[in-house]
Design a protein around this motif. Sequence first.
Motif, PDB file in Angstrom:
ATOM      1  N   GLU A 149       0.805  -1.213   0.000  1.00  0.00           N
ATOM      2  CA  GLU A 149       0.000   0.000   0.000  1.00  0.00           C
ATOM      3  C   GLU A 149       0.843   1.270   0.000  1.00  0.00           C
ATOM      4  OE1 GLU A 149      -0.650  -1.600   4.276  1.00  0.00           O
ATOM      5  OE2 GLU A 149       0.210  -2.313   2.389  1.00  0.00           O
ATOM      6  N   LEU A 153       0.461   4.053  -2.952  1.00  0.00           N
ATOM      7  CA  LEU A 153       0.138   5.454  -2.668  1.00  0.00           C
ATOM      8  C   LEU A 153       1.187   6.382  -3.270  1.00  0.00           C
ATOM      9  CD1 LEU A 153      -1.059   5.041   1.019  1.00  0.00           C
ATOM     10  CD2 LEU A 153      -2.482   5.767  -0.909  1.00  0.00           C
ATOM     11  N   TRP A 176      -5.682  -8.550   1.529  1.00  0.00           N
ATOM     12  CA  TRP A 176      -5.840  -7.494   2.526  1.00  0.00           C
ATOM     13  C   TRP A 176      -7.093  -7.775   3.336  1.00  0.00           C
ATOM     14  CZ3 TRP A 176      -4.943  -2.022  -0.028  1.00  0.00           C
ATOM     15  CH2 TRP A 176      -3.606  -1.917  -0.428  1.00  0.00           C
ATOM     16  N   ARG A 180      -7.200  -3.066   6.636  1.00  0.00           N
ATOM     17  CA  ARG A 180      -6.145  -2.600   5.736  1.00  0.00           C
ATOM     18  C   ARG A 180      -6.726  -1.926   4.503  1.00  0.00           C
ATOM     19  NH1 ARG A 180      -1.155  -6.503   3.747  1.00  0.00           N
ATOM     20  NH2 ARG A 180       0.188  -4.864   2.879  1.00  0.00           N
ATOM     21  N   ARG A 183      -8.006   1.504   5.566  1.00  0.00           N
ATOM     22  CA  ARG A 183      -6.910   2.467   5.742  1.00  0.00           C
ATOM     23  C   ARG A 183      -6.414   2.971   4.389  1.00  0.00           C
ATOM     24  NH1 ARG A 183      -5.115  -1.278   9.673  1.00  0.00           N
ATOM     25  NH2 ARG A 183      -3.539  -2.062   8.206  1.00  0.00           N
ATOM     26  N   PHE A 184      -6.337   2.065   3.421  1.00  0.00           N
ATOM     27  CA  PHE A 184      -5.879   2.473   2.089  1.00  0.00           C
ATOM     28  C   PHE A 184      -6.867   3.447   1.458  1.00  0.00           C
ATOM     29  CE2 PHE A 184      -5.532   1.824  -2.538  1.00  0.00           C
ATOM     30  CZ  PHE A 184      -4.192   2.139  -2.716  1.00  0.00           C
ATOM     31  N   VAL A 188      -6.069   7.208   0.162  1.00  0.00           N
ATOM     32  CA  VAL A 188      -6.324   7.675  -1.214  1.00  0.00           C
ATOM     33  C   VAL A 188      -7.193   8.920  -1.182  1.00  0.00           C
ATOM     34  CG1 VAL A 188      -7.433   7.078  -3.418  1.00  0.00           C
ATOM     35  CG2 VAL A 188      -6.029   5.388  -2.233  1.00  0.00           C
TER      36      VAL A 188
END
Length: 370
Positions: A149, A153, A176, A180, A183-184, A188
Amino acid sequence: MTGFALERLVPAHVAAFEAYVPAPPDDVLLRRFGVPHLHRLNNNENPLGPPAAAQAVLAGWDVREAAAYPQGDGWHLRRAIAGHFGLEAEQVILGNGANEVIGFVIKAFCEAGCNIVTADRTFAVYEWLASFSGIEPRLVPLRADGFDEVALLRAIDAQTRVVFLCNPNNPTGSWWDHARLERFLEAVDGRAIVVADEAYAEFADVPGFPDSFALMARHPNLVVFRTFSKAWGLAGLRIGWMAAAPAVAATVRKTSISYSINRMALEAARAAVWDTAHLAATREQVRQGRAALSALAARLGLPLLGGIGNFAMLRLPIPDTVAHRRLMARGVMARAMTSFRYPGWLRVSCGPPPAMAAFAEALEAVLAEA
């Protein structure tokens, strides 16, 4: 005709693309390798076939219906899917296999100068469809055989339109969990569409696997892909689907193709939603197949890679392409992984006991020869 110059008419990004060449059909392979039978462990198919209700639909098909076009947008099937997952029917878009749905999303959000972000060793169609559409695919290396990740990012910039996450990842089986993925999405922060390709989600009989449809309600840039090709045993009918927030779905629908799914696929898929008995039997078969692969890997001293999904990978002491040909000569199909950027690895689907036994016997013989 003297004015025709093909090279002048072909865009550079198409001319530079190397076409994918599918394997010949099974009848040709049987003759080519001189074997009476092939165990198909190369495409992650479900050897149990479709659920019983879908089988009944196919067996009772009235051939006269082939003369009529299908319902253009899969009205009944979209409502069946939406009803099961707590969605609105307008959030669901169907495609002729997941490949077509990937194309819908790229066409809806990308134009010249844009890019997509994904991993370097994942389902290759994201990269392919972007490349031959003139869109830059940014490929981020996997970390510990899973999506990274932090690197993803870092790869996102102002021209990124779509991030493709294969969860579970094909071919490594890494995944994932819910936290997780959330959070990603928060990181984003709506800067791009995030696709969670969950083609193998039905095999994820584990705690913590994302409830992506719940996340979609809080993160409207999340798009979820599913398919009837894997757990539901309908790969031959080519039918996949996506779900998205209403505004996103309305945008993608502009690029979708009506009437692209045949009547048999629509009705069989509608009968398959949601057959828990079939799913339980499929998961049990996968558990048995994975156990057989684990035992084989331990016996032969081969590294085994695979998390969740109906497949795993074995690292071989010989080239995977050589192993593939020699296995074929023994009536077993497995996937050589050099084209996935995993040279030396073989991906094997979790099949029924006779197929797993045939694979074990064939691989031991191939390695003994080497």
